[in-house]
Design an enzyme around this catalytic site. Structure first.
Site, PDB file in Angstrom:
ATOM      1  N   ASP A   1      46.942 -49.823  33.170  1.00 17.08           N
ATOM      2  CA  ASP A   1      47.597 -48.970  33.638  1.00 17.08           C
ATOM      3  C   ASP A   1      47.637 -49.080  35.139  1.00 17.08           C
ATOM      4  O   ASP A   1      46.785 -49.662  35.653  1.00 17.08           O
ATOM      5  CB  ASP A   1      47.439 -47.569  33.167  1.00 17.08           C
ATOM      6  CG  ASP A   1      48.616 -46.777  33.142  1.00 17.08           C
ATOM      7  OD1 ASP A   1      49.639 -47.319  33.938  1.00 17.08           O
ATOM      8  OD2 ASP A   1      48.913 -45.579  32.622  1.00 17.08           O
TER       9      ASP A   1
HETATM   10  C1  NOJ Z   1      51.567 -45.229  34.680  1.00 16.74           C
HETATM   11  C2  NOJ Z   1      51.898 -44.690  33.531  1.00 16.74           C
HETATM   12  O1  NOJ Z   1      50.713 -44.153  32.873  1.00 16.74           O
HETATM   13  C3  NOJ Z   1      52.411 -45.692  32.389  1.00 16.74           C
HETATM   14  O2  NOJ Z   1      52.732 -44.943  31.198  1.00 16.74           O
HETATM   15  C4  NOJ Z   1      53.689 -46.585  32.943  1.00 16.74           C
HETATM   16  O3  NOJ Z   1      53.932 -47.313  32.131  1.00 16.74           O
HETATM   17  C5  NOJ Z   1      52.943 -47.369  34.427  1.00 16.74           C
HETATM   18  N1  NOJ Z   1      52.406 -45.989  35.108  1.00 16.74           N
HETATM   19  C6  NOJ Z   1      54.181 -47.960  34.997  1.00 16.74           C
HETATM   20  O4  NOJ Z   1      54.734 -47.384  35.495  1.00 16.74           O
END
Ligand code: NOJ
Length: 686
Positions: A249
């Site tokens: 993430d």
């Molecule tokens: C953080 C989030 O936790 C995740 O769900 C998301 O896909 C990514 N950022 C990218 O924006």
């Protein structure tokens, strides 16, 4: 490929800056995440249109040494331009078919903008409605979450990946168990609960062919998921045979330093890739440090080669080597089409949950003097909800617009402020419809709450309305369950709409005026008060059982034990009668049948649910576990036989040694309309 070029393939940069032309030319970028909103006001931003993405692809393909195309990713969470209900709302439809169709629309639309990878589905089981990200998932049940995730994956990836997007199962794993519902917080999960509650939807996603998995921010057992070899390699890849790749993430590799398990970025990169993370989102740590880590013998080339091969394989399967470019004329043809809107409308209609109705609904189209109250009646963002990067405000059918289209302007009074003046106006209404609930900024990422009550002012106004004595219909818009005991006690009808998407106002009007018979059911338990959390239905048997949902003993001295609305609950304008439960042994398991009769004069759709309980097992098992569901259309005064098949394996669970075990003996079976009612039978598993 040089090691630097390999490292580049494992690097996902953000298009808002870090994907510089120099880096693209140098082969330092394998993927780009487009994460900014497509619109500034109503102005479409060039950055996320096919033209802009084609330019990036052209640099990668024509100006870098190896000419490898980019993998362009985006958070396409609940629709692209044609925004559907938030995932929690979609889950309330329990409709794999509608969810799949909605995801097909999203895939088609995003494809036209040059996006080839969607960070969806989010399948984090969560038992805490304070956590803002319950809005993005499918609720509290692993079985339901797994089935719905599969539908999203099939819809996003389609039959032909060259015309669709790769999906991403996230967030692996245990993110929804954040203590106190505080986002990014520690998750304390025993191996027993991890195996039986948090992992199953991901296993289902892998079986459904999801091409990528995203590791989560939190730690499990002290090891952040991003550096967790047990999770990423031993369970996901080795045990389940996941052949795609893992993306971390956003900056989760960098955050290993903040977790206190890595000294610096080089160390963080080493931990992540050795644990089984393949691509690094937005930290840049792999691309910066892999050469040094290999030289020092801290990461071996084989690990890198395996990761790179998987990334290249996905690019090949998406057809990017044949054609990295997107037809710039496509977007106008496939985005926000009548068919796409119809699909999303049907999904929204099925996602609305009628929680109470003393007969005031449906409102007769001939009714005069209808009042529609609340600041949310004209709001657009409150219909679209969280994670809506590509939805356009002017596309949204507001609740007010939905009413106008359904019955015209003449019979309706539209006050958009909940104040004394609108209360006075309400005196002259035959029925008052109040639209209340949470702004989308109260749910979603980093938006947890300590109180799950209606925002200040709304309840007080409704209490004023109650004193006037006008029949009250409340429509609640929200990204999470809310503690609405007062509404249950005082309103005449409650329609819980979540954030229903761009067609939401029409869907709500359709249900309130009876053109559509409500059929959604809750994918998550609704507590009476915040202090009762957690209230999930599939809790384990205890030595001093609650009098479940009865009026008897309560373990709280100041509140009932029972939730306000149980998991699986939802009303309809039809009434259903369940009868004739039959349980038959078959070669490979059991067949469970029952008859559901629509005892009303309106056609309806009922979500029939199958639950089991293992009476005596080697470990304490849930008081009920969902094992099947069927959404069936039943004509007025008609009946349908509903049939479930339970294989012997489906009676099993992960035992103390984390291995699947099927234990023989007595099981309770329920087939019913929700998690606390239903026909009851037993069987002896042999
Ligand atoms: C953080 C989030 O936790 C995740 O769900 C998301 O896909 C990514 N950022 C990218 O924006």
């Amino acid at each position: 490929m040089t090691l630097a070029e390999k490292a580049g393939q494992l690097n996902q940069a953000a298009n808002e800056g870090d994907a510089s032309v120099e880096d693209l030319r140098a082969g330092k970028v394998g993927s780009i995440i487009c994460s900014s909103s497509a619109y500034a006001g109503n102005e479409r931003q060039d950055r996320v249109r096919a033209q802009a993405i084609n330019k990036l692809q052209e640099i990668a393909v024509k100006e870098s040494r190896l000419g490898i195309p980019l993998l362009i990713a985006r958070d396409v969470i609940h629709g692209h331009r044609t925004v559907g209900p938030i995932p929690l709302g979609q889950a309330a439809s329990w409709s794999t078919e509608d969810i799949k169709r909605g995801s097909e629309v999203a895939s088609r639309e995003a494809f036209a903008d040059g996006i080839r990878w969607a960070f969806t589905p989010m399948m984090d089981v969560s038992r805490d409605p304070r956590w803002g990200r319950v809005a993005e998932g499918f609720g509290e049940d692993p079985f339901l979450a797994g089935r719905l995730a599969k539908a999203v994956i099939e819809g996003i990836q389609g039959d032909d990946l060259t015309q669709n997007l790769a999906a991403c199962a996230k967030h692996f794993v245990g993110y929804g168990a954040a203590e106190g519902g505080r986002d990014y917080n520690t998750a304390e999960i025993t191996p027993y609960t991890l195996r039986n509650i948090y992992l199953p939807p991901f296993k289902e996603a892998v079986a459904a062919g999801v091409r990528t998995v995203m590791s989560c921010f939190n730690e499990v057992g002290g090891v952040p998921a991003t550096a967790n070899r047990r999770l990423l390699t031993e369970i996901l890849k080795d045990e389940w045979g996941f052949r795609g790749f893992v993306i971390t993430d956003w900056d989760a590799v960098g955050e290993l330093i903040l977790h206190g398990v890595a000294e610096d970025r080089a160390h963080a990169a080493e931990l992540a890739i050795n644990a089984g993370a393949d691509m690094d989102m937005a930290t840049g740590a792999l691309v910066a440090h892999l050469e040094k880590l290999v030289a020092e013998g801290r990461v071996c080339m084989e690990t890198i080669d395996t990761a790179v091969m998987k990334v290249l394989q996905l690019k090949a399967d998406l057809g990017l080597f044949e054609n990295p470019y997107t037809d710039t004329a496509l977007a106008d043809k496939v985005q926000f089409t009548p068919e796409g809107k119809q699909t999303v409308l049907e999904l929204a209609q099925k996602s609305l949950v009628l929680l109470k109705n003393n007969g005031v609904l449906p409102i007769k189209p001939t009714a005069k003097n209808i009042g529609l109250f609340g600041s949310l009646i004209e709001a657009t963002d409150v219909l679209n909800g969280t994670w809506c990067l590509d939805g356009l405000a002017e596309d949204v059918i507001t609740v007010k617009a939905g009413f106008e289209a359904a019955i015209g302007k003449d019979q309706v009074l539209f006050p958009s402020t909940l104040n004394d003046e609108s209360l006075n106006q309400a005196r002259y209404c035959d029925v008052a419809v109040a639209v209340v609930g949470e702004h989308p900024q109260r749910s979603g990422e980093a938006n947890s709450v300590a109180y799950i009550d209606l925002p200040p002012g709304q309840l007080e106004w409704l209490q004023g309305l109650k004193r006037i004595g006008v029949p009250i219909v409340v429509v609640v818009l929200s990204g999470r369950p809310l503690a609405i005991q007062w509404l249950e006690d005082n309103a005449d009808a409650i329609l819980f709409a979540f954030h229903p998407g761009v067609m939401g106002g029409q869907a709500i009007a359709d249900v309130l005026f009876g053109t559509v018979n409500p059929s959604g059911k809750l994918p998550i338990t609704f507590p009476r008060v915040t202090g009762q959390i957690p209230t999930y239905y599939n809790r384990k048997l205890t030595g001093r059982p609650l009098d479940p949902y009865g009026a008897g003993v309560s373990r709280y001295v100041d509140e009932k034990d029972s939730p306000l609305y149980p998991f699986g609950f939802g009303l309809s304008y039809s009434s259903y009668d369940y009868s004739g439960l039959g349980i038959d042994r078959k070669d490979d398991g059991y067949e469970v049948v029952c008859t559901v009769a629509n005892t009303s004069k309106v056609d309806g759709e009922e979500i029939v649910q199958l639950y089991i309980r293992d009476r005596v097992a080697s470990l304490a098992r849930p008081i009920r576990e969902l094992k099947g569901f069927e959404r069936v259309a039943i004509a007025a005064e008609g009946r349908r036989q509903v049939r479930f098949h339970l294989s012997r394996e489906e009676f099993g669970f992960y035992g103390a040694d984390e291995k699947w075990v099927v234990e023989e003996g007595a099981f309770d079976i329920w087939v019913g309309p929700n998690s606390i009612e239903g026909l009851h039978g037993t069987l002896e598993l042999v």
